[in-house]
Write an enzyme that holds these catalytic residues in place. Sequence first.
Site, short mmCIF file in Angstrom:
data_model
loop_
_atom_site.label_atom_id
_atom_site.label_comp_id
_atom_site.label_asym_id
_atom_site.label_seq_id
_atom_site.Cartn_x
_atom_site.Cartn_y
_atom_site.Cartn_z
N TYR A 85 0.86 -1.19 0.00
CA TYR A 85 0.00 0.00 0.00
C TYR A 85 0.89 1.24 0.00
O TYR A 85 1.95 1.26 0.64
CB TYR A 85 -0.89 0.02 1.24
CG TYR A 85 -1.90 -1.11 1.30
CD1 TYR A 85 -2.88 -1.27 0.32
CD2 TYR A 85 -1.87 -2.02 2.35
CE1 TYR A 85 -3.80 -2.29 0.38
CE2 TYR A 85 -2.81 -3.06 2.42
CZ TYR A 85 -3.77 -3.19 1.43
OH TYR A 85 -4.68 -4.22 1.49
N PHE B 34 -1.70 -7.37 1.51
CA PHE B 34 -3.11 -7.12 1.86
C PHE B 34 -3.30 -6.62 3.29
O PHE B 34 -4.40 -6.23 3.68
CB PHE B 34 -3.98 -8.37 1.63
CG PHE B 34 -4.13 -8.75 0.18
CD1 PHE B 34 -4.94 -8.00 -0.66
CD2 PHE B 34 -3.46 -9.84 -0.34
CE1 PHE B 34 -5.07 -8.32 -2.01
CE2 PHE B 34 -3.59 -10.18 -1.70
CZ PHE B 34 -4.39 -9.43 -2.53
N HIS C 297 -9.37 -11.29 -8.48
CA HIS C 297 -8.76 -10.49 -7.40
C HIS C 297 -9.86 -9.97 -6.48
O HIS C 297 -10.97 -9.68 -6.94
CB HIS C 297 -7.99 -9.32 -8.03
CG HIS C 297 -7.08 -8.63 -7.08
ND1 HIS C 297 -7.53 -7.64 -6.21
CD2 HIS C 297 -5.75 -8.76 -6.84
CE1 HIS C 297 -6.50 -7.21 -5.50
NE2 HIS C 297 -5.41 -7.87 -5.85
#
Length: 222
Positions: free
Chosen positions: A69, A80, A189
């Site tokens: 991120y 994640f 995804h």
Amino acid sequence: MAVEVKIAPSWKSHLEKEFEQEYFIGLIDFVRQEYREHVVYPPGKEIFSAFDSCAFDDVKVVIIGQDPYHGPGQANGLCFSVRDGVKPPPSLVNIFKEIHSDLGKPISKSGDLSRWAHQGVLLLNATLTVRASTPGSHQNKGWEKFTDAVINLISEKKNNVVFLLWGAYAQKKGEVIDRSKHLVLMSAHPSPFSADRGFFGCKHFSKANEYLRSKGLKEIDW
């Protein structure tokens, strides 16, 4: 900012030769310079958190992500996953929704997935660093070659590992996996753009646990 390879000893012994490769030395030089000149995520000491939190010998499940991120305080070195107290991003929310639907577990309020890592889930991003607010900024610098070597190593040296490949990128990266001795589960995804096209309803979490159980291995408490 100095970048140290803080990594579980079992990984270090397996990856020693990789760390000595010319491309890896060049990669680390690039990463060091980026940390000196820009804001880069995750914090330097967490670049190898996926490996430090889940020793090679303990790997039972591998989940492949793409980039960390790129927003402030989000990335913690596990794909994640976000730090405790940070609002879970949309893909992670969808992962939790699928776990709820598949296993009936309440949706987690914490987006920190280190609890999975400590049970043997390698949460591997293809690229381990990223410049703030600039997705893809550290792609094609050598990280992908390194993480390909990691996937190849697990495929060759271990047995009965579950690989969860979500989306075309992860599926391409997982083409090297030996399907004769590992379980490979593929779906769309979990991103809001694609989750409705096969991620929701994939039941990967119960399927992974069924497989582990069938091999006499402890299930993951998702």
